[in-house]
Design a protein around this motif. Structure first.
Motif, PDB file in Angstrom:
ATOM      1  N   SER A 119       0.838  -1.200   0.000  1.00 39.17           N
ATOM      2  CA  SER A 119       0.000   0.000   0.000  1.00 39.17           C
ATOM      3  C   SER A 119       0.874   1.252   0.000  1.00 39.17           C
ATOM      4  CB  SER A 119      -0.912   0.015   1.231  1.00 39.17           C
ATOM      5  OG  SER A 119      -1.768  -1.107   1.234  1.00 39.17           O
ATOM      6  N   ARG A 120       0.433   2.258  -0.751  1.00 40.16           N
ATOM      7  CA  ARG A 120       1.103   3.559  -0.878  1.00 40.16           C
ATOM      8  C   ARG A 120       2.464   3.456  -1.538  1.00 40.16           C
ATOM      9  NH1 ARG A 120      -2.382   6.987  -1.228  1.00 40.16           N
ATOM     10  NH2 ARG A 120      -0.702   8.499  -0.999  1.00 40.16           N
ATOM     11  N   THR A 121       2.700   2.387  -2.295  1.00 44.82           N
ATOM     12  CA  THR A 121       3.965   2.282  -3.029  1.00 44.82           C
ATOM     13  C   THR A 121       3.816   2.914  -4.411  1.00 44.82           C
ATOM     14  OG1 THR A 121       3.346   0.095  -3.870  1.00 44.82           O
ATOM     15  CG2 THR A 121       4.660   0.184  -1.853  1.00 44.82           C
ATOM     16  N   ASP A 122       4.895   3.461  -4.938  1.00 48.82           N
ATOM     17  CA  ASP A 122       4.872   4.074  -6.264  1.00 48.82           C
ATOM     18  C   ASP A 122       4.578   3.028  -7.330  1.00 48.82           C
ATOM     19  OD1 ASP A 122       5.489   6.531  -5.187  1.00 48.82           O
ATOM     20  OD2 ASP A 122       7.653   6.284  -5.437  1.00 48.82           O
ATOM     21  N   PHE A 123       3.814   3.460  -8.345  1.00 47.90           N
ATOM     22  CA  PHE A 123       3.482   2.570  -9.463  1.00 47.90           C
ATOM     23  C   PHE A 123       3.574   3.368 -10.756  1.00 47.90           C
ATOM     24  CE2 PHE A 123       0.448   0.479 -12.354  1.00 47.90           C
ATOM     25  CZ  PHE A 123       1.000  -0.792 -12.358  1.00 47.90           C
ATOM     26  N   THR A 124       4.496   3.010 -11.614  1.00 49.95           N
ATOM     27  CA  THR A 124       4.750   3.755 -12.857  1.00 49.95           C
ATOM     28  C   THR A 124       4.012   3.184 -14.064  1.00 49.95           C
ATOM     29  OG1 THR A 124       6.718   2.408 -13.294  1.00 49.95           O
ATOM     30  CG2 THR A 124       7.027   4.464 -12.038  1.00 49.95           C
ATOM     31  N   GLY A 125       3.195   2.158 -13.858  1.00 53.44           N
ATOM     32  CA  GLY A 125       2.555   1.493 -14.992  1.00 53.44           C
ATOM     33  C   GLY A 125       1.139   1.956 -15.273  1.00 53.44           C
ATOM     34  N   PHE A 126       0.769   3.157 -14.812  1.00 55.01           N
ATOM     35  CA  PHE A 126      -0.601   3.633 -15.012  1.00 55.01           C
ATOM     36  C   PHE A 126      -0.575   5.057 -15.539  1.00 55.01           C
ATOM     37  CE2 PHE A 126      -4.917   4.820 -14.195  1.00 55.01           C
ATOM     38  CZ  PHE A 126      -5.627   3.638 -14.147  1.00 55.01           C
ATOM     39  N   GLN A 127      -1.338   5.312 -16.610  1.00 54.58           N
ATOM     40  CA  GLN A 127      -1.510   6.657 -17.172  1.00 54.58           C
ATOM     41  C   GLN A 127      -2.922   6.764 -17.736  1.00 54.58           C
ATOM     42  OE1 GLN A 127       1.373   8.084 -19.935  1.00 54.58           O
ATOM     43  NE2 GLN A 127       3.135   7.628 -18.623  1.00 54.58           N
ATOM     44  N   SER A 128      -3.442   7.989 -17.776  1.00 55.01           N
ATOM     45  CA  SER A 128      -4.780   8.198 -18.331  1.00 55.01           C
ATOM     46  C   SER A 128      -4.905   9.601 -18.873  1.00 55.01           C
ATOM     47  CB  SER A 128      -5.862   7.962 -17.268  1.00 55.01           C
ATOM     48  OG  SER A 128      -5.856   9.020 -16.326  1.00 55.01           O
ATOM     49  N   ASN A 129      -5.829   9.780 -19.803  1.00 52.51           N
ATOM     50  CA  ASN A 129      -6.239  11.118 -20.211  1.00 52.51           C
ATOM     51  C   ASN A 129      -7.734  11.116 -20.473  1.00 52.51           C
ATOM     52  OD1 ASN A 129      -6.783  10.903 -23.240  1.00 52.51           O
ATOM     53  ND2 ASN A 129      -4.682  10.145 -23.165  1.00 52.51           N
ATOM     54  N   ILE A 130      -8.354  12.229 -20.142  1.00 46.86           N
ATOM     55  CA  ILE A 130      -9.807  12.387 -20.243  1.00 46.86           C
ATOM     56  C   ILE A 130     -10.099  13.728 -20.894  1.00 46.86           C
ATOM     57  CG2 ILE A 130     -11.985  12.484 -18.975  1.00 46.86           C
ATOM     58  CD1 ILE A 130     -10.571  11.081 -16.665  1.00 46.86           C
ATOM     59  N   LYS A 131     -11.012  13.733 -21.837  1.00 48.38           N
ATOM     60  CA  LYS A 131     -11.492  14.987 -22.408  1.00 48.38           C
ATOM     61  C   LYS A 131     -12.997  14.897 -22.553  1.00 48.38           C
ATOM     62  CE  LYS A 131     -10.247  13.353 -27.045  1.00 48.38           C
ATOM     63  NZ  LYS A 131      -9.439  13.630 -28.254  1.00 48.38           N
ATOM     64  N   GLY A 132     -13.660  16.026 -22.348  1.00 48.07           N
ATOM     65  CA  GLY A 132     -15.108  15.947 -22.408  1.00 48.07           C
ATOM     66  C   GLY A 132     -15.802  17.281 -22.312  1.00 48.07           C
ATOM     67  N   LEU A 133     -17.115  17.190 -22.389  1.00 52.91           N
ATOM     68  CA  LEU A 133     -18.005  18.347 -22.323  1.00 52.91           C
ATOM     69  C   LEU A 133     -19.148  18.001 -21.394  1.00 52.91           C
ATOM     70  CD1 LEU A 133     -19.417  20.544 -25.148  1.00 52.91           C
ATOM     71  CD2 LEU A 133     -21.011  19.271 -23.728  1.00 52.91           C
ATOM     72  N   ASN A 134     -19.499  18.957 -20.539  1.00 54.80           N
ATOM     73  CA  ASN A 134     -20.621  18.785 -19.632  1.00 54.80           C
ATOM     74  C   ASN A 134     -21.509  20.022 -19.717  1.00 54.80           C
ATOM     75  OD1 ASN A 134     -22.203  17.704 -17.515  1.00 54.80           O
ATOM     76  ND2 ASN A 134     -21.163  19.065 -16.079  1.00 54.80           N
ATOM     77  N   ALA A 135     -22.766  19.843 -20.080  1.00 53.57           N
ATOM     78  CA  ALA A 135     -23.711  20.955 -20.207  1.00 53.57           C
ATOM     79  C   ALA A 135     -24.955  20.643 -19.385  1.00 53.57           C
ATOM     80  CB  ALA A 135     -24.090  21.176 -21.668  1.00 53.57           C
ATOM     81  N   TYR A 136     -25.527  21.668 -18.762  1.00 55.16           N
ATOM     82  CA  TYR A 136     -26.707  21.449 -17.932  1.00 55.16           C
ATOM     83  C   TYR A 136     -27.627  22.660 -17.985  1.00 55.16           C
ATOM     84  CZ  TYR A 136     -23.313  23.760 -14.954  1.00 55.16           C
ATOM     85  OH  TYR A 136     -22.358  24.608 -14.494  1.00 55.16           O
ATOM     86  N   TRP A 137     -28.878  22.396 -17.708  1.00 52.90           N
ATOM     87  CA  TRP A 137     -29.936  23.403 -17.765  1.00 52.90           C
ATOM     88  C   TRP A 137     -30.553  23.545 -16.382  1.00 52.90           C
ATOM     89  CZ3 TRP A 137     -31.496  26.740 -21.481  1.00 52.90           C
ATOM     90  CH2 TRP A 137     -32.728  27.384 -21.305  1.00 52.90           C
ATOM     91  N   ILE A 138     -30.800  24.800 -15.964  1.00 55.58           N
ATOM     92  CA  ILE A 138     -31.368  25.093 -14.655  1.00 55.58           C
ATOM     93  C   ILE A 138     -32.819  25.533 -14.846  1.00 55.58           C
ATOM     94  CG2 ILE A 138     -31.177  26.543 -12.604  1.00 55.58           C
ATOM     95  CD1 ILE A 138     -28.161  26.775 -13.330  1.00 55.58           C
ATOM     96  N   PHE A 139     -33.760  24.819 -14.267  1.00 54.66           N
ATOM     97  CA  PHE A 139     -35.172  25.099 -14.502  1.00 54.66           C
ATOM     98  C   PHE A 139     -35.648  26.345 -13.738  1.00 54.66           C
ATOM     99  CE2 PHE A 139     -34.769  20.622 -15.602  1.00 54.66           C
ATOM    100  CZ  PHE A 139     -35.482  20.563 -16.784  1.00 54.66           C
ATOM    101  N   ASN A 140     -35.283  26.473 -12.491  1.00 56.92           N
ATOM    102  CA  ASN A 140     -35.758  27.589 -11.666  1.00 56.92           C
ATOM    103  C   ASN A 140     -34.708  28.700 -11.657  1.00 56.92           C
ATOM    104  OD1 ASN A 140     -37.337  29.096  -9.920  1.00 56.92           O
ATOM    105  ND2 ASN A 140     -36.674  27.984  -8.088  1.00 56.92           N
ATOM    106  N   HIS A 141     -34.307  29.137 -12.849  1.00 62.40           N
ATOM    107  CA  HIS A 141     -33.182  30.058 -12.959  1.00 62.40           C
ATOM    108  C   HIS A 141     -33.499  31.471 -12.445  1.00 62.40           C
ATOM    109  CE1 HIS A 141     -35.496  30.592 -16.679  1.00 62.40           C
ATOM    110  NE2 HIS A 141     -35.103  31.854 -16.608  1.00 62.40           N
ATOM    111  N   LYS A 142     -34.759  31.820 -12.353  1.00 63.80           N
ATOM    112  CA  LYS A 142     -35.091  33.168 -11.871  1.00 63.80           C
ATOM    113  C   LYS A 142     -34.930  33.309 -10.358  1.00 63.80           C
ATOM    114  CE  LYS A 142     -38.130  34.767 -15.561  1.00 63.80           C
ATOM    115  NZ  LYS A 142     -39.406  35.437 -15.880  1.00 63.80           N
TER     116      LYS A 142
END
Length: 385
Positions: A190-213
């Protein structure tokens, strides 16, 4: 009879004189040479400039109308922003976590997380939009290690009715194996270094608010408005993201490799996530100029993956796509003090993605914790009636 003939002759001569005069006028009005007849029309620079300025002015007017519609609020609940520009200093910490699991009997699990990345940023805002740049604190102090660099790009737009997040994140190689289960090992890794993992994420998140007033998201996350009365709202959203994960299990300790179940012996996963979310957010005004926001958006997601870059095998069962439906969650929390001119606060945004197949499962989450302070300036002119 002679008088009649004389009258007819006189009338005929007058008619001829009139026709002759008209012909002469037409000949006089015509150009005397071909060069004079053809004169190309000339567009002056001033007319082009005037046309361009009118176009810009009309576009600005239309944009103002759109902006007013998008940010139309009930002023007993929300105080609109009185300023055009904002300046902000921010200290942010990015973090993420990955759980890889085997769904076989006595299923194993491996958990990885990189070291948290603290950053300092400088931002300028115009009404709804914040743009800026941030720097890794370790790099500024000259304490950066030799691991692969991490990259984060984020763009946020918060209006009264809707919001948009665009992001790209690429991890470095400074992961640690935080925990594991169903392994019989002589040593604790546990808590040992690990060099065999990499990731990348790209994305879009959009949302609508109903009670915006009555409910303002910008009041909690972009400080462009002030919430005066506590209120909540239903929210709906759409998100799209691409995940690219590389895993080299041969970097695990040797005794773990010997016990590793087959479903965890892969080297890459690429999957695309489409989700629809429906949730609720609440703004609690617990003191003057003080606001606490919490929002949860559970999502139903369709994920299509390629493991080890192998193409998906076609299935004769037309209901096979149901197995690619999973669930995601977007969590936000923010606390701020804002007196319209000056503001200070903190916010947490967390994205959680769940991917499950018959023999394999993965849960990955990433988020950011921000602490900020800033001020607004360049007061807007009062709206003309």
């Amino acid at each position: 009879m002679k008088q009649t003939a004389c009258c007819l002759l006189s009338f005929f001569l007058l008619l001829c004189d009139g026709l002759s005069a008209q012909t002469t006028e037409k000949q006089d009005s015509m150009p005397s040479s071909p060069q004079q007849r053809i004169k190309p029309s000339r567009i002056s620079l001033s007319s082009l400039t005037d046309g361009l300025m009118n176009t810009i002015r009309l576009t600005g007017v239309e944009l103002k109308k759109v902006g007013k519609k998008l940010n139309d609020v009930d002023t007993t609940y929300i105080s609109p922003n009185k300023y055009n520009l904002a300046f902000m200093l921010e200290q942010s910490t990015w973090f993420e976590h990955y759980r890889l699991g085997s769904n076989e009997a006595n299923g194993q699990s491996l958990n990885f997380a990189p070291n948290a990345t603290p950053k300092i940023g400088v931002y300028f805002g115009w009404r709804w939009i914040f743009l800026g740049i941030s720097f890794d604190i370790k790099s500024l102090l000259g304490k950066n290690d030799n691991t692969a660099p991490r990259k984060e790009f984020v763009f946020n737009l918060y209006s009264g009715k809707f919001g948009v997040d665009l992001y790209y994140r690429k991890t470095g190689s400074n992961f640690k194996m935080t925990s594991y289960s169903q392994f019989n090992l002589e040593k604790d890794y546990s808590r040992t270094d690990f060099t065999g993992f990499q990731s990348n994420i790209k994305g879009l998140n959009a949302y609508w608010i109903f009670n915006h007033k009555h409910f303002s998201y910008p009041a909690a996350y972009s400080q462009s408005t002030n919430q005066r009365k506590s209120c909540g709202s239903l929210m709906a959203g759409f998100a799209y993201s691409q995940h690219n994960i590389k895993f080299d299990y041969t970097c695990l300790p040797e005794e773990m490799q010997e016990q590793l179940q087959p479903s965890l012996k892969f080297h890459s996963i690429r999957y695309t996530d489409y989700n629809l979310s429906l949730g609720y957010g609440y703004n609690w005004v617990f003191a003057r100029n003080c606001l606490l926001n919490v929002s949860l958006l559970p999502a139903i997601a369709y994920k299509k993956a390629r493991i080890n870059d192998q193409p998906n095998t076609a299935s004769s069962n037309w209901m096979e796509w149901v197995k690619d439906i999973n669930f995601d969650l977007i969590t936000r929390a923010g606390i701020t003090w804002n007196n319209s001119k000056y503001y200070v606060g903190a916010s947490l945004v967390l994205h959680t993605y769940d991917y499950r197949k018959q023999n394999f499962s993965m849960t990955n989450s990433f988020g950011s914790l921000r602490i900020y302070m800033g001020f607004n300036f360049w007061e807007r002119k009062p709206a003309t009636p």
